[in-house]
Design a protein around this motif. Structure first.
Motif, PDB file in Angstrom:
ATOM      1  N   PHE A  36       0.839  -1.196   0.000  1.00 54.31           N
ATOM      2  CA  PHE A  36       0.000   0.000   0.000  1.00 54.31           C
ATOM      3  C   PHE A  36       0.877   1.250   0.000  1.00 54.31           C
ATOM      4  CE2 PHE A  36      -1.776   3.179   3.013  1.00 54.31           C
ATOM      5  CZ  PHE A  36      -2.876   3.603   2.287  1.00 54.31           C
ATOM      6  N   CYS A  37       1.907   1.224   0.812  1.00 56.29           N
ATOM      7  CA  CYS A  37       2.825   2.360   0.875  1.00 56.29           C
ATOM      8  C   CYS A  37       3.712   2.431  -0.366  1.00 56.29           C
ATOM      9  CB  CYS A  37       3.689   2.259   2.133  1.00 56.29           C
ATOM     10  SG  CYS A  37       2.743   2.335   3.671  1.00 56.29           S
ATOM     11  N   ALA A  38       4.176   1.259  -0.836  1.00 55.18           N
ATOM     12  CA  ALA A  38       5.022   1.247  -2.030  1.00 55.18           C
ATOM     13  C   ALA A  38       4.261   1.759  -3.240  1.00 55.18           C
ATOM     14  CB  ALA A  38       5.546  -0.165  -2.284  1.00 55.18           C
ATOM     15  N   SER A  39       3.003   1.398  -3.337  1.00 53.43           N
ATOM     16  CA  SER A  39       2.195   1.859  -4.464  1.00 53.43           C
ATOM     17  C   SER A  39       2.011   3.367  -4.418  1.00 53.43           C
ATOM     18  CB  SER A  39       0.827   1.164  -4.453  1.00 53.43           C
ATOM     19  OG  SER A  39       0.045   1.597  -3.345  1.00 53.43           O
ATOM     20  N   GLY A  40       2.022   3.926  -3.196  1.00 51.38           N
ATOM     21  CA  GLY A  40       1.897   5.371  -3.071  1.00 51.38           C
ATOM     22  C   GLY A  40       3.040   6.083  -3.764  1.00 51.38           C
ATOM     23  N   ALA A  41       4.260   5.540  -3.626  1.00 55.97           N
ATOM     24  CA  ALA A  41       5.414   6.145  -4.281  1.00 55.97           C
ATOM     25  C   ALA A  41       5.352   5.932  -5.786  1.00 55.97           C
ATOM     26  CB  ALA A  41       6.700   5.558  -3.713  1.00 55.97           C
ATOM     27  N   ALA A  42       5.007   4.702  -6.203  1.00 55.34           N
ATOM     28  CA  ALA A  42       4.965   4.399  -7.632  1.00 55.34           C
ATOM     29  C   ALA A  42       3.893   5.224  -8.346  1.00 55.34           C
ATOM     30  CB  ALA A  42       4.713   2.910  -7.837  1.00 55.34           C
ATOM     31  N   LEU A  43       2.696   5.233  -7.793  1.00 51.01           N
ATOM     32  CA  LEU A  43       1.614   5.979  -8.420  1.00 51.01           C
ATOM     33  C   LEU A  43       1.791   7.481  -8.245  1.00 51.01           C
ATOM     34  CD1 LEU A  43      -1.380   3.642  -7.508  1.00 51.01           C
ATOM     35  CD2 LEU A  43      -0.376   4.015  -9.756  1.00 51.01           C
ATOM     36  N   GLY A  44       2.509   7.885  -7.198  1.00 50.79           N
ATOM     37  CA  GLY A  44       2.834   9.298  -7.051  1.00 50.79           C
ATOM     38  C   GLY A  44       3.742   9.764  -8.183  1.00 50.79           C
ATOM     39  N   GLN A  45       4.699   8.909  -8.563  1.00 49.61           N
ATOM     40  CA  GLN A  45       5.575   9.236  -9.684  1.00 49.61           C
ATOM     41  C   GLN A  45       4.790   9.245 -10.995  1.00 49.61           C
ATOM     42  OE1 GLN A  45       8.638  10.230  -9.388  1.00 49.61           O
ATOM     43  NE2 GLN A  45       9.055  10.419 -11.575  1.00 49.61           N
ATOM     44  N   ILE A  46       3.887   8.277 -11.145  1.00 48.00           N
ATOM     45  CA  ILE A  46       3.037   8.248 -12.342  1.00 48.00           C
ATOM     46  C   ILE A  46       2.169   9.501 -12.405  1.00 48.00           C
ATOM     47  CG2 ILE A  46       1.077   7.056 -13.417  1.00 48.00           C
ATOM     48  CD1 ILE A  46       2.294   4.434 -12.426  1.00 48.00           C
ATOM     49  N   ASN A  47       1.667   9.898 -11.245  1.00 49.87           N
ATOM     50  CA  ASN A  47       0.844  11.106 -11.181  1.00 49.87           C
ATOM     51  C   ASN A  47       1.652  12.339 -11.594  1.00 49.87           C
ATOM     52  OD1 ASN A  47      -1.604  12.555 -10.427  1.00 49.87           O
ATOM     53  ND2 ASN A  47      -0.468  13.266  -8.645  1.00 49.87           N
ATOM     54  N   PHE A  48       2.891  12.402 -11.149  1.00 55.28           N
ATOM     55  CA  PHE A  48       3.754  13.532 -11.476  1.00 55.28           C
ATOM     56  C   PHE A  48       4.086  13.568 -12.966  1.00 55.28           C
ATOM     57  CE2 PHE A  48       8.218  15.101 -11.857  1.00 55.28           C
ATOM     58  CZ  PHE A  48       7.955  16.440 -11.591  1.00 55.28           C
ATOM     59  N   MET A  49       4.294  12.393 -13.573  1.00 53.13           N
ATOM     60  CA  MET A  49       4.723  12.333 -14.969  1.00 53.13           C
ATOM     61  C   MET A  49       3.551  12.397 -15.950  1.00 53.13           C
ATOM     62  SD  MET A  49       7.655   9.363 -14.644  1.00 53.13           S
ATOM     63  CE  MET A  49       7.940   9.346 -16.415  1.00 53.13           C
ATOM     64  N   PHE A  50       2.433  11.742 -15.630  1.00 52.72           N
ATOM     65  CA  PHE A  50       1.348  11.604 -16.600  1.00 52.72           C
ATOM     66  C   PHE A  50       0.064  12.325 -16.205  1.00 52.72           C
ATOM     67  CE2 PHE A  50       4.015   7.782 -16.974  1.00 52.72           C
ATOM     68  CZ  PHE A  50       4.423   7.916 -18.296  1.00 52.72           C
TER      69      PHE A  50
END
Length: 505
Positions: A106-120
């Motif tokens: 849950f926490c790891a996905s926060g970082a991954a999807l946070g990066q996706i959110n920033f890029m896309f």
């Protein structure tokens, strides 16, 4: 929909964002209710006896100790566990491992999807989260005694798919100006209160509605997220056209970035006066700071450490709620069920306490708005709510040391308040101190650090199962650990104190 149109419909957008967080955001936190249902269905019950086949045979053949309930004219039966399976460390260990892995992912996905959110941008992030959430919900629907392993990816995906709703909806607070922290608190309250969805699944199960049907319905209901994704929210981000970013360079502190409102053309005199004031106080208008400069700031690092410590305290209590209740209530199954329900009923009050957190933060901003020192204006408002979160963690850690059933209601109330202040301030602090464009990434990095640190909960659970007094010793260790979290508000207070002395000189 452009910024001005969103401003006009900001209350509708905020209400819809709250609804999304309430129904789909933090279902991971309702694990105690779902764990109870899985135990009643006999999931991993074969671990409770050295002779697993004999144990399962006893469960299916003994009509005196097992109750069967047929639901919706289906041939599928639900098996309620026999009393001899109530004290089963092996089963509890399996479920705790599941929660540990799910909370870490849950926490790891926060970082991954946070990066996706920033890029896309917002839309791509939300579409990905919808797919992940639906997959997790369906996996939990298909869990049986023959396929218990589906709990692990199911719970993990359900959690990972819910967090981006909070991250992408937090930008809505930028539409409300001075009340932005209250809106963040409201959204976090909905996110916290979503644990009640799992309680609804438990109550529906006890009323004759199968777990499978509940999760089918939840999967279909999740399609409501499409409305906000394609109608309310922009493809990229909500950009506040009425604000500009300013780096504060007072008293050797370059950790604070605040958002100052732009002045209209009709108020040129005011702008000139403010500009002159900024020059006199060594304020320097700069461009948007880089992402890495934000990540390296001591203010951000200590905030991450603060979250890691307090989240571990909360995760450990949620993950071991069922064993804890069995220990305090002497394995009385009816009382455990009652207090499990009461826990999540009380936690539904998180909608009020999280909003209260935002109100306290906004109130503190007003209190220090006229401070001569810019440090006090921007750092001091967070000191009180951060200190309250740490104090509630200490109080909770003290109360769980007392094995008294009458204290359980108070423990649940303190736990609700603690969770609200923890997660509301975790988000509101970042939203107030750093650019909104970086919120998803900064929040994701913070959450993944909390997830990695959260792996300690399984080590703590293993420690708590080793000898008779180990649960007490584990809780004492956590009490000492949460005391360290006071360093965060103390660091901010001391920084403001130093800045104030230099400012007066």
């Amino acid at each position: 929909m452009d910024y001005r149109q969103m401003r006009q419909k900001r209350f509708l957008i905020a209400a819809w964002a709250f609804m999304e967080c309430l129904l789909f955001g933090g279902l991971l936190y309702g694990w105690g209710s779902l764990m109870f249902v899985f135990k009643q269905e006999g999931i991993y019950a074969e671990l409770c006896d050295n002779n697993g086949q004999a144990a399962m045979s006893a469960m299916t053949n003994s009509s005196s100790s097992v109750t069967y309930v047929t639901m919706n004219n289906s041939s599928e039966d639900k098996t309620f566990s026999d009393s001899k399976f109530k004290d089963c460390p092996e089963q509890d260990c399996k479920f705790t491992l599941c929660f540990t892995i799910a909370s870490a992912l849950f926490c790891a996905s926060g970082a991954a999807l946070g990066q996706i959110n920033f890029m896309f941008g917002t839309r791509v992030t939300r579409i990905i989260s919808m797919i992940i959430f639906a997959a997790g919900s369906l996996m939990l629907a298909f869990v049986t005694k023959e396929t218990p392993w589906l709990i692990f990816p199911g719970l993990s995906f359900l959690a990972a798919g819910g967090l981006p709703l909070l991250v992408t909806n937090t930008q809505v607070s930028g539409l409300f100006g001075k009340g932005s922290s209250s809106i963040v608190g409201l959204l976090c309250g909905g996110f916290d209160m979503s644990s009640a969805v799992q309680l609804v699944v438990k109550i529906a199960y006890e009323s004759g509605i199968s777990r499978q049907h509940s999760y089918y319905f939840l999967t279909a209901l999740h399609s409501l997220v499409l409305v906000s994704t394609f109608v309310f929210l922009p493809r990229d981000f909500i950009v506040n056209e009425d604000a500009t970013w300013t780096n504060i360079g007072v008293a050797d502190d370059k950790d604070v970035t605040i958002e100052l409102p732009k002045k209209s053309k009709e108020k040129d005199d005011v702008v000139d006066e403010n500009t002159e004031g900024l020059k006199e106080n060594s304020y320097e208008i700069q461009e948007l700071p880089t992402l890495m400069s934000c990540v390296r700031r001591p203010l951000y690092i200590i905030h991450v450490v603060w979250l890691c410590i307090l989240q571990l305290r909360f995760y450990y209590l949620i993950g071991t709620l069922n064993p804890y209740l069995n220990r305090v209530l002497n394995k009385d199954d009816k009382m455990v069920s009652h207090f499990t329900n009461m826990c999540f009923y009380i936690m539904m009050g998180g909608i009020l306490s999280s909003f209260l957190t935002g109100v306290v933060y906004d109130w503190q901003k007003k209190c220090f708005a006229n401070s001569r020192s810019s440090m006090r204006q921007n750092l001091m408002p967070a000191v009180l709510p951060l200190a309250i979160a740490s104090f509630l963690a200490v109080l909770l850690s003290v109360l769980v040391l007392i094995p008294e059933p009458s204290l359980l209601y108070l423990i649940f109330i303190i736990m609700t308040l603690f969770r609200s202040f923890l997660y509301s301030m975790a988000a509101a602090f970042l939203s107030a101190m750093f650019p909104s464009e970086y919120f998803g990434v900064l929040y994701g990095i913070m959450i993944i650090c909390g997830g990695v640190f959260g792996f300690l909960q399984f080590a703590l659970f293993t420690w708590a199962e080793t000898y008779v007094e180990s649960p007490l010793h584990t809780d004492i260790f956590l009490l000492c650990l949460v005391l360290v979290s006071f360093l965060h508000p103390l660091y901010q207070w001391y920084s403001c104190y130093r800045a104030g002395k230099k400012f007066t000189i």
